[in-house]
Motif scaffolding. Structure first.
Motif, PDB file in Angstrom:
ATOM      1  N   ASP A 108      13.642  12.375  17.477  1.00 45.34           N
ATOM      2  CA  ASP A 108      12.764  13.377  17.555  1.00 45.34           C
ATOM      3  C   ASP A 108      13.275  14.980  17.968  1.00 45.34           C
ATOM      4  N   GLU A 109      12.788  15.641  16.926  1.00 49.64           N
ATOM      5  CA  GLU A 109      13.535  16.844  16.657  1.00 49.64           C
ATOM      6  C   GLU A 109      13.193  17.818  17.934  1.00 49.64           C
ATOM      7  N   GLN A 110      12.456  17.568  18.708  1.00 45.63           N
ATOM      8  CA  GLN A 110      12.112  18.319  19.860  1.00 45.63           C
ATOM      9  C   GLN A 110      12.911  18.104  21.220  1.00 45.63           C
ATOM     10  N   VAL A 111      13.743  17.038  20.976  1.00 50.72           N
ATOM     11  CA  VAL A 111      14.875  16.716  22.210  1.00 50.72           C
ATOM     12  C   VAL A 111      16.192  17.573  21.769  1.00 50.72           C
ATOM     13  N   ARG A 112      16.471  18.450  22.748  1.00 45.43           N
ATOM     14  CA  ARG A 112      17.760  19.248  22.682  1.00 45.43           C
ATOM     15  C   ARG A 112      18.836  18.904  23.536  1.00 45.43           C
ATOM     16  N   VAL A 113      18.203  18.159  24.710  1.00 45.06           N
ATOM     17  CA  VAL A 113      19.447  17.527  25.599  1.00 45.06           C
ATOM     18  C   VAL A 113      18.872  16.162  26.202  1.00 45.06           C
ATOM     19  N   LEU A 114      19.696  15.160  26.360  1.00 47.61           N
ATOM     20  CA  LEU A 114      19.327  13.988  27.062  1.00 47.61           C
ATOM     21  C   LEU A 114      20.251  13.830  28.318  1.00 47.61           C
ATOM     22  N   ILE A 115      19.101  13.478  29.529  1.00 45.86           N
ATOM     23  CA  ILE A 115      19.934  13.288  30.682  1.00 45.86           C
ATOM     24  C   ILE A 115      19.971  11.855  31.011  1.00 45.86           C
ATOM     25  N   VAL A 116      21.058  11.154  31.197  1.00 50.00           N
ATOM     26  CA  VAL A 116      21.376   9.801  31.768  1.00 50.00           C
ATOM     27  C   VAL A 116      21.351   9.824  33.100  1.00 50.00           C
ATOM     28  N   THR A 117      20.827   9.037  33.889  1.00 47.00           N
ATOM     29  CA  THR A 117      20.953   8.958  35.310  1.00 47.00           C
ATOM     30  C   THR A 117      20.217   7.544  35.862  1.00 47.00           C
ATOM     31  N   GLY A 118      20.446   7.430  37.158  1.00 44.18           N
ATOM     32  CA  GLY A 118      19.982   5.943  37.763  1.00 44.18           C
ATOM     33  C   GLY A 118      19.337   6.242  39.176  1.00 44.18           C
ATOM     34  N   TRP A 119      18.313   5.333  39.256  1.00 42.61           N
ATOM     35  CA  TRP A 119      17.633   5.314  40.693  1.00 42.61           C
ATOM     36  C   TRP A 119      18.683   4.424  41.604  1.00 42.61           C
ATOM     37  N   GLY A 120      18.302   5.047  43.024  1.00 37.32           N
ATOM     38  CA  GLY A 120      19.132   4.227  43.848  1.00 37.32           C
ATOM     39  C   GLY A 120      20.216   5.136  44.298  1.00 37.32           C
ATOM     40  N   ASP A 121      20.457   5.384  45.603  1.00 34.84           N
ATOM     41  CA  ASP A 121      21.605   6.269  46.310  1.00 34.84           C
ATOM     42  C   ASP A 121      22.804   5.775  46.494  1.00 34.84           C
ATOM     43  N   LYS A 122      23.123   4.344  45.964  1.00 34.06           N
ATOM     44  CA  LYS A 122      24.275   3.650  46.211  1.00 34.06           C
ATOM     45  C   LYS A 122      24.942   3.678  44.955  1.00 34.06           C
ATOM     46  N   THR A 123      24.603   3.008  43.871  1.00 35.25           N
ATOM     47  CA  THR A 123      25.231   2.614  42.619  1.00 35.25           C
ATOM     48  C   THR A 123      24.726   3.276  41.545  1.00 35.25           C
ATOM     49  N   PHE A 124      25.301   4.083  40.721  1.00 32.93           N
ATOM     50  CA  PHE A 124      24.501   4.680  39.297  1.00 32.93           C
ATOM     51  C   PHE A 124      24.456   3.460  38.350  1.00 32.93           C
ATOM     52  N   CYS A 125      25.699   2.905  37.947  1.00 35.17           N
ATOM     53  CA  CYS A 125      25.668   1.768  37.232  1.00 35.17           C
ATOM     54  C   CYS A 125      26.811   0.870  37.553  1.00 35.17           C
ATOM     55  N   ALA A 126      26.354  -0.518  37.645  1.00 35.01           N
ATOM     56  CA  ALA A 126      27.672  -1.448  37.949  1.00 35.01           C
ATOM     57  C   ALA A 126      27.942  -2.028  36.446  1.00 35.01           C
ATOM     58  N   GLY A 127      27.901  -1.525  35.177  1.00 34.34           N
ATOM     59  CA  GLY A 127      28.044  -1.822  34.250  1.00 34.34           C
ATOM     60  C   GLY A 127      27.404  -3.148  33.496  1.00 34.34           C
ATOM     61  N   ALA A 128      27.978  -3.817  32.754  1.00 32.14           N
ATOM     62  CA  ALA A 128      27.420  -5.027  32.213  1.00 32.14           C
ATOM     63  C   ALA A 128      27.112  -6.030  33.106  1.00 32.14           C
ATOM     64  N   SER A 129      26.023  -6.767  33.150  1.00 30.81           N
ATOM     65  CA  SER A 129      25.670  -8.090  33.967  1.00 30.81           C
ATOM     66  C   SER A 129      26.871  -9.032  33.734  1.00 30.81           C
TER      67      SER A 129
END
Length: 252
Positions: A45-66
């Motif tokens: 997508d040539e229109q995308v100039r920035v990508l934000i990566v985030t997570g829902w929830g106020d405790k853990t952004f990401c616990a990694g691989a399952s």
């Protein structure tokens, strides 16, 4: 496509959201496959100039691989590494908004982004050594490239739990804010980058990544530089400076 990973684009800014707070946004096979699909969409997508990566929830952004899937063999470290490699290889700038604690492979997911915004009160830990796992080779290399050997040893060999303030001091975080300010701070940074000249930003990101790996391709770097010198964006940038107005870049 799983609903535990969400994607949207508004204008020049895309957002990839980990949406499984009940499982601390752990990433299983379906989540990783969805992320790879969306990253491929971002790349095209040539229109995308920035990508934000985030997570829902106020405790853990990401616990990694399952860990459940890793333990049963339903998920391999190679699949996770392919995902982080794909994220790190994007030509556009990426921002990780770390919405809570970050563990294991979630740390590398954040490290695969160009900028990281964290919140006060959060912490980081990679427990690979505590469970008998040798972290994947390309992941170890990413820790060393982004943070240096000393910090990589603290995180991987000693499995230290590091608070957000220490992460700012070590350079893991670029910005540290109160939880209520995370979205605004991330959006402001994304908007600022999105208004810069896309060709110049992408060219410099590629060259910086090569420099970090210790092997700049001089011919490619020169070609990227010439592309910027011959671009309409450069003419627009000079005109905007002369006319004392905001530049309107087109990425051409």
């Amino acid at each position: 496509m799983t609903d535990t990973i969400l994607y949207e684009r508004t204008g020049h800014i895309a957002r990839l959201v980990l949406n499984n707070p009940a499982r601390h946004n752990a990433l299983g096979f379906e989540e990783l496959a969805a992320i790879q699909t969306y990253l491929a969409e971002v790349r095209e997508d040539e229109q995308v100039r920035v990508l934000i990566v985030t997570g829902w929830g106020d405790k853990t952004f990401c616990a990694g691989a399952s860990l459940d899937q890793l333990g049963t063999g339903n998920l391999s470290g190679d699949t996770f590494q392919a995902t982080t490699d794909q994220l790190a290889a994007l030509q556009i700038p990426t921002i990780c908004a770390i919405s809570g604690n970050v563990y294991g492979g979630g740390v590398e997911l954040a490290l695969s982004c160009d900028f990281r915004v964290g919140i006060a009160g959060s912490k980081l830990r990679v427990p690979a050594a505590a469970i008998g796992l040798c972290y994947p080779i390309s992941g170890i290399n990413r820790f060393v490239e982004r943070l240096g050997i000393v910090t990589a040893k603290r995180i991987l060999l000693a499995a230290e739990e590091l608070p957000a303030e220490t992460l700012l001091e070590l350079g893991f975080l670029d910005h540290l804010v109160q939880p209520a300010a995370l979205d605004e701070t991330t959006e402001r940074l994304a908007q600022k980058i999105a208004h810069l000249a896309p060709l110049a930003v992408r060219a410099m990101k590629q060259i910086l990544q090569q420099a970090a790996a210790g092997q700049i391709d001089e011919a490619q770097a020169q070609a990227l530089s010439m592309q910027c010198l011959e671009s309409e964006d450069l003419k627009e940038g000079f005109a905007a400076q002369k006319e004392k107005r905001e530049a309107r870049f087109k990425g051409k």
